[in-house]
Write a protein that holds these residues in place. Sequence first.
Motif, PDB file in Angstrom:
ATOM      1  N   ARG A   1      34.834  43.081-119.675  1.00 18.27           N
ATOM      2  CA  ARG A   1      34.480  44.334-120.341  1.00 18.27           C
ATOM      3  C   ARG A   1      33.225  44.155-121.188  1.00 18.27           C
ATOM      4  O   ARG A   1      32.336  45.018-121.190  1.00 18.27           O
ATOM      5  CB  ARG A   1      35.649  44.796-121.211  1.00 18.27           C
ATOM      6  CG  ARG A   1      35.411  46.140-121.891  1.00 18.27           C
ATOM      7  CD  ARG A   1      36.665  46.594-122.652  1.00 18.27           C
ATOM      8  NE  ARG A   1      36.490  47.907-123.229  1.00 18.27           N
ATOM      9  CZ  ARG A   1      35.907  48.124-124.401  1.00 18.27           C
ATOM     10  NH1 ARG A   1      35.484  47.102-125.133  1.00 18.27           N
ATOM     11  NH2 ARG A   1      35.778  49.364-124.870  1.00 18.27           N
ATOM     12  N   ALA A   2      33.149  43.039-121.915  1.00 19.44           N
ATOM     13  CA  ALA A   2      31.964  42.791-122.740  1.00 19.44           C
ATOM     14  C   ALA A   2      30.712  42.646-121.872  1.00 19.44           C
ATOM     15  O   ALA A   2      29.634  43.147-122.219  1.00 19.44           O
ATOM     16  CB  ALA A   2      32.175  41.527-123.582  1.00 19.44           C
ATOM     17  N   ASP A   3      30.847  41.959-120.735  1.00 21.07           N
ATOM     18  CA  ASP A   3      29.698  41.810-119.824  1.00 21.07           C
ATOM     19  C   ASP A   3      29.262  43.166-119.275  1.00 21.07           C
ATOM     20  O   ASP A   3      28.061  43.436-119.147  1.00 21.07           O
ATOM     21  CB  ASP A   3      30.067  40.868-118.673  1.00 21.07           C
ATOM     22  CG  ASP A   3      30.275  39.436-119.144  1.00 21.07           C
ATOM     23  OD1 ASP A   3      29.806  39.110-120.250  1.00 21.07           O
ATOM     24  OD2 ASP A   3      30.915  38.655-118.408  1.00 21.07           O
TER      25      ASP A   3
ATOM     26  N   ILE B   1      25.370  47.651-119.168  1.00 19.28           N
ATOM     27  CA  ILE B   1      25.076  49.078-119.344  1.00 19.28           C
ATOM     28  C   ILE B   1      23.985  49.267-120.393  1.00 19.28           C
ATOM     29  O   ILE B   1      23.049  50.065-120.206  1.00 19.28           O
ATOM     30  CB  ILE B   1      26.351  49.838-119.736  1.00 19.28           C
ATOM     31  CG1 ILE B   1      27.347  49.880-118.559  1.00 19.28           C
ATOM     32  CG2 ILE B   1      26.019  51.255-120.186  1.00 19.28           C
ATOM     33  CD1 ILE B   1      28.681  50.481-118.910  1.00 19.28           C
ATOM     34  N   ALA B   2      24.102  48.545-121.506  1.00 20.62           N
ATOM     35  CA  ALA B   2      23.090  48.666-122.561  1.00 20.62           C
ATOM     36  C   ALA B   2      21.720  48.225-122.055  1.00 20.62           C
ATOM     37  O   ALA B   2      20.700  48.867-122.328  1.00 20.62           O
ATOM     38  CB  ALA B   2      23.514  47.840-123.776  1.00 20.62           C
ATOM     39  N   THR B   3      21.685  47.124-121.297  1.00 17.73           N
ATOM     40  CA  THR B   3      20.410  46.638-120.753  1.00 17.73           C
ATOM     41  C   THR B   3      19.812  47.643-119.778  1.00 17.73           C
ATOM     42  O   THR B   3      18.601  47.908-119.793  1.00 17.73           O
ATOM     43  CB  THR B   3      20.622  45.287-120.053  1.00 17.73           C
ATOM     44  OG1 THR B   3      21.170  44.342-120.988  1.00 17.73           O
ATOM     45  CG2 THR B   3      19.313  44.747-119.515  1.00 17.73           C
ATOM     46  N   THR B   4      20.657  48.224-118.943  1.00 24.46           N
ATOM     47  CA  THR B   4      20.178  49.220-117.977  1.00 24.46           C
ATOM     48  C   THR B   4      19.639  50.455-118.681  1.00 24.46           C
ATOM     49  O   THR B   4      18.602  51.011-118.286  1.00 24.46           O
ATOM     50  CB  THR B   4      21.307  49.612-117.022  1.00 24.46           C
ATOM     51  OG1 THR B   4      21.798  48.439-116.357  1.00 24.46           O
ATOM     52  CG2 THR B   4      20.825  50.599-115.975  1.00 24.46           C
TER      53      THR B   4
ATOM     54  N   HIS C   1      16.261  49.742-120.002  1.00 22.04           N
ATOM     55  CA  HIS C   1      15.285  49.738-118.913  1.00 22.04           C
ATOM     56  C   HIS C   1      14.930  51.171-118.501  1.00 22.04           C
ATOM     57  O   HIS C   1      13.758  51.494-118.247  1.00 22.04           O
ATOM     58  CB  HIS C   1      15.843  48.957-117.723  1.00 22.04           C
ATOM     59  CG  HIS C   1      14.903  48.852-116.569  1.00 22.04           C
ATOM     60  ND1 HIS C   1      13.650  48.270-116.673  1.00 22.04           N
ATOM     61  CD2 HIS C   1      15.011  49.259-115.273  1.00 22.04           C
ATOM     62  CE1 HIS C   1      13.040  48.315-115.510  1.00 22.04           C
ATOM     63  NE2 HIS C   1      13.841  48.907-114.642  1.00 22.04           N
ATOM     64  N   ILE C   2      15.946  52.042-118.454  1.00 21.70           N
ATOM     65  CA  ILE C   2      15.696  53.445-118.106  1.00 21.70           C
ATOM     66  C   ILE C   2      14.817  54.110-119.154  1.00 21.70           C
ATOM     67  O   ILE C   2      13.887  54.870-118.830  1.00 21.70           O
ATOM     68  CB  ILE C   2      17.028  54.197-117.951  1.00 21.70           C
ATOM     69  CG1 ILE C   2      17.781  53.692-116.714  1.00 21.70           C
ATOM     70  CG2 ILE C   2      16.798  55.704-117.845  1.00 21.70           C
ATOM     71  CD1 ILE C   2      19.166  54.265-116.565  1.00 21.70           C
ATOM     72  N   ASP C   3      15.080  53.830-120.434  1.00 17.04           N
ATOM     73  CA  ASP C   3      14.247  54.400-121.501  1.00 17.04           C
ATOM     74  C   ASP C   3      12.802  53.940-121.361  1.00 17.04           C
ATOM     75  O   ASP C   3      11.859  54.724-121.573  1.00 17.04           O
ATOM     76  CB  ASP C   3      14.801  53.999-122.863  1.00 17.04           C
ATOM     77  CG  ASP C   3      16.114  54.689-123.179  1.00 17.04           C
ATOM     78  OD1 ASP C   3      16.415  55.710-122.524  1.00 17.04           O
ATOM     79  OD2 ASP C   3      16.853  54.191-124.059  1.00 17.04           O
ATOM     80  N   SER C   4      12.620  52.667-121.015  1.00 16.66           N
ATOM     81  CA  SER C   4      11.261  52.157-120.833  1.00 16.66           C
ATOM     82  C   SER C   4      10.555  52.855-119.671  1.00 16.66           C
ATOM     83  O   SER C   4       9.374  53.223-119.766  1.00 16.66           O
ATOM     84  CB  SER C   4      11.308  50.644-120.596  1.00 16.66           C
ATOM     85  OG  SER C   4      10.021  50.123-120.338  1.00 16.66           O
ATOM     86  N   LEU C   5      11.289  53.057-118.573  1.00 15.02           N
ATOM     87  CA  LEU C   5      10.699  53.752-117.424  1.00 15.02           C
ATOM     88  C   LEU C   5      10.365  55.198-117.761  1.00 15.02           C
ATOM     89  O   LEU C   5       9.332  55.729-117.320  1.00 15.02           O
ATOM     90  CB  LEU C   5      11.660  53.686-116.230  1.00 15.02           C
ATOM     91  CG  LEU C   5      11.888  52.304-115.610  1.00 15.02           C
ATOM     92  CD1 LEU C   5      12.928  52.391-114.497  1.00 15.02           C
ATOM     93  CD2 LEU C   5      10.578  51.729-115.069  1.00 15.02           C
ATOM     94  N   ARG C   6      11.222  55.849-118.523  1.00 12.00           N
ATOM     95  CA  ARG C   6      10.952  57.232-118.906  1.00 12.00           C
ATOM     96  C   ARG C   6       9.710  57.327-119.778  1.00 12.00           C
ATOM     97  O   ARG C   6       8.888  58.252-119.628  1.00 12.00           O
ATOM     98  CB  ARG C   6      12.167  57.808-119.635  1.00 12.00           C
ATOM     99  CG  ARG C   6      13.324  58.173-118.705  1.00 12.00           C
ATOM    100  CD  ARG C   6      14.501  58.714-119.480  1.00 12.00           C
ATOM    101  NE  ARG C   6      15.518  59.256-118.583  1.00 12.00           N
ATOM    102  CZ  ARG C   6      16.708  59.677-118.970  1.00 12.00           C
ATOM    103  NH1 ARG C   6      17.046  59.614-120.257  1.00 12.00           N
ATOM    104  NH2 ARG C   6      17.569  60.158-118.101  1.00 12.00           N
TER     105      ARG C   6
END
Length: 270
Positions: free
Chosen positions: A79-81, A86-89, A92-97
């Motif tokens: 669950r922690a992994d 999810i947080a890393t993804t 990454h999505i925020d950076s792409l946006r």
Amino acid sequence: MGFRPERVPDPQRRPDASMDLLNNLRDTALDPSYPAVAAAGGGRRRGPVLLPALLVVGLLFGVALANQWRTAPAAAQERADLISRIATTEQHIDSLRAHTAELDQGIRELERAGGALTPAELERADTLAARVGTTAVTGPGVRVTLDDGTDASVQGSQVVDADLRMVANSLWANGAEAVAINGHRLSSRTAIRNAGDAITVDYRSVTRPYVIEAIGDARVLEDAFRRSEGGVWVEGLAQHYGVQWSIGRVGEVALPADPGLGVDRARTRR
């Protein structure tokens, strides 16, 4: 005319003689061999059989609990992994946006420099871009804050997706030119939904407190919202369920563009 002779009671007859059948059923309700087996100690023979059965059942429960204890740390680690991925993804999505927003801004500057559009067309394009959310905007406006009630045991004290939709729609209806929730720009294609215990805006989780910002005439927006269906809605939530909310005027609100709004198809106008 005949007559019925009187019946003379028999002094030797028992009063319950007519109930011999019922008495016999009562006296012989048990199997005749049952008393003999009980007298011989047959009832005590179940003890040696019952004890191993209880031991087997206890052993099975012990094995099940041991397996659960062994797998609990692994499940917690998984669950922690998953949360970490999810947080890393999302980062990454925020950076792409953000990169997409920069590219869109560069495209608009090239369009202006190329002279493909007349000044009137450029002004209309800027107005439409601000309305639909494809460009960042700044200006005066209002800020509405929603948060869960302090007593989590009260049913209905948690802010849900319908509450955010009600606030956003009421701001739009009362003259807002642009709206964002927790910094996420809203458009006509934005989805505000519940996902388990979380609320997502365009499938991006947002956390409490929920801050809804709107650009427009601050005084008009505040007064109109308090009287609108959205204002009545949140005030009812506060009175009945303890939901916390506030609204205030802001001198300058800066709302980013929604980079998720891309052109899927286009055609030339004839």
